[in-house]
Design a protein around this motif. Structure first.
Motif, PDB file in Angstrom:
ATOM      1  N   ASN A  70       0.847  -1.181   0.000  1.00  0.00           N
ATOM      2  CA  ASN A  70       0.000   0.000   0.000  1.00  0.00           C
ATOM      3  C   ASN A  70       0.887   1.237   0.000  1.00  0.00           C
ATOM      4  N   ASP A  71       0.567   2.160  -0.866  1.00  0.00           N
ATOM      5  CA  ASP A  71       1.341   3.406  -0.977  1.00  0.00           C
ATOM      6  C   ASP A  71       2.843   3.135  -1.098  1.00  0.00           C
TER       7      ASP A  71
ATOM      8  N   VAL B 233       3.254  -4.456   3.209  1.00  0.00           N
ATOM      9  CA  VAL B 233       2.397  -4.539   4.393  1.00  0.00           C
ATOM     10  C   VAL B 233       2.465  -5.960   4.936  1.00  0.00           C
ATOM     11  N   ALA B 234       2.926  -6.088   6.181  1.00  0.00           N
ATOM     12  CA  ALA B 234       3.017  -7.399   6.819  1.00  0.00           C
ATOM     13  C   ALA B 234       1.717  -7.761   7.522  1.00  0.00           C
ATOM     14  N   THR B 235       1.110  -6.779   8.177  1.00  0.00           N
ATOM     15  CA  THR B 235      -0.115  -6.980   8.941  1.00  0.00           C
ATOM     16  C   THR B 235      -0.934  -5.699   8.899  1.00  0.00           C
TER      17      THR B 235
ATOM     18  N   LYS C 265      -4.556   0.324  10.805  1.00  0.00           N
ATOM     19  CA  LYS C 265      -3.127   0.549  11.017  1.00  0.00           C
ATOM     20  C   LYS C 265      -2.369  -0.539  10.274  1.00  0.00           C
ATOM     21  N   GLU C 266      -1.429  -0.117   9.438  1.00  0.00           N
ATOM     22  CA  GLU C 266      -0.592  -1.062   8.696  1.00  0.00           C
ATOM     23  C   GLU C 266       0.759  -1.184   9.382  1.00  0.00           C
TER      24      GLU C 266
ATOM     25  N   ARG D 269       1.811   2.468  10.755  1.00  0.00           N
ATOM     26  CA  ARG D 269       1.247   3.749  10.312  1.00  0.00           C
ATOM     27  C   ARG D 269      -0.264   3.606  10.186  1.00  0.00           C
ATOM     28  N   TRP D 270      -0.964   4.672  10.573  1.00  0.00           N
ATOM     29  CA  TRP D 270      -2.409   4.716  10.403  1.00  0.00           C
ATOM     30  C   TRP D 270      -2.723   5.022   8.942  1.00  0.00           C
TER      31      TRP D 270
END
Length: 160
Positions: free
Chosen positions: A45-46, A50-52, A130-131, A138-139
């Motif tokens: 994302n962005d 992203v792990a979780t 939250k990623e 990060r939110w």
């Protein structure tokens, strides 16, 4: 307009699309179409891995907001039933996050109502994401594109 066949669940458990569509259609012989959207966790994302993803909500308030969204969809579209399931807690890439399923007599109304509900849900339901990335947690902020999707229905996002 009151829609008798509605189901809303906020849960940590996964859901089964087939089971949910069967439940949506049960006892409704006038259903001629079901449109369903399943959202899943992406691994990026962005530009970041992203792990979780962690999803939080405000119990009670979230369900009331979704219920109001369903009422609005029932005013706009000729629908017979809706099921919305949104997961919370820690989710991994490829996990299912959300299901919006809409039953109608005809496909056009089911498609439109499903898209409307997803656009509304994405911007107006009180969820926080939250990623967890290699750079840290990060939110996730609301996207301009999500606000634009809602605006095409004549609704201004409250977070705009």
């Amino acid at each position: 307009m009151a829609l008798a066949h509605r189901f809303i669940a906020i849960q940590t458990e996964d859901f089964d699309l087939g089971r949910e569509v069967t439940a949506l259609r049960a006892g409704q012989p006038t259903v001629g179409a079901v449109s369903a959207f399943v959202g899943t966790v992406r691994d990026r994302n962005d530009g970041a891995s992203v792990a979780t993803m962690e999803l939080e909500h405000y119990p009670g308030m979230t369900e009331r907001a979704i219920d109001a969204m369903i009422d609005e969809a029932a005013r706009r579209f000729d629908i017979l039933g809706v099921r919305v399931i949104h997961r919370v807690g820690a989710l991994q890439p490829q996990d299912q996050i959300v299901l919006v399923a809409v039953a109608s007599a005809h496909r056009g109304q089911a498609f439109q109502a499903c898209e409307f509900l997803m656009d509304y849900l994405k911007t107006q339901a009180p969820f926080w994401k939250k990623e967890h990335t290699p750079q840290g947690a990060r939110w996730v902020d609301a996207r301009v594109s999500d606000d634009a999707a809602l605006a095409r229905w004549g609704i201004t996002a409250r977070n705009a």
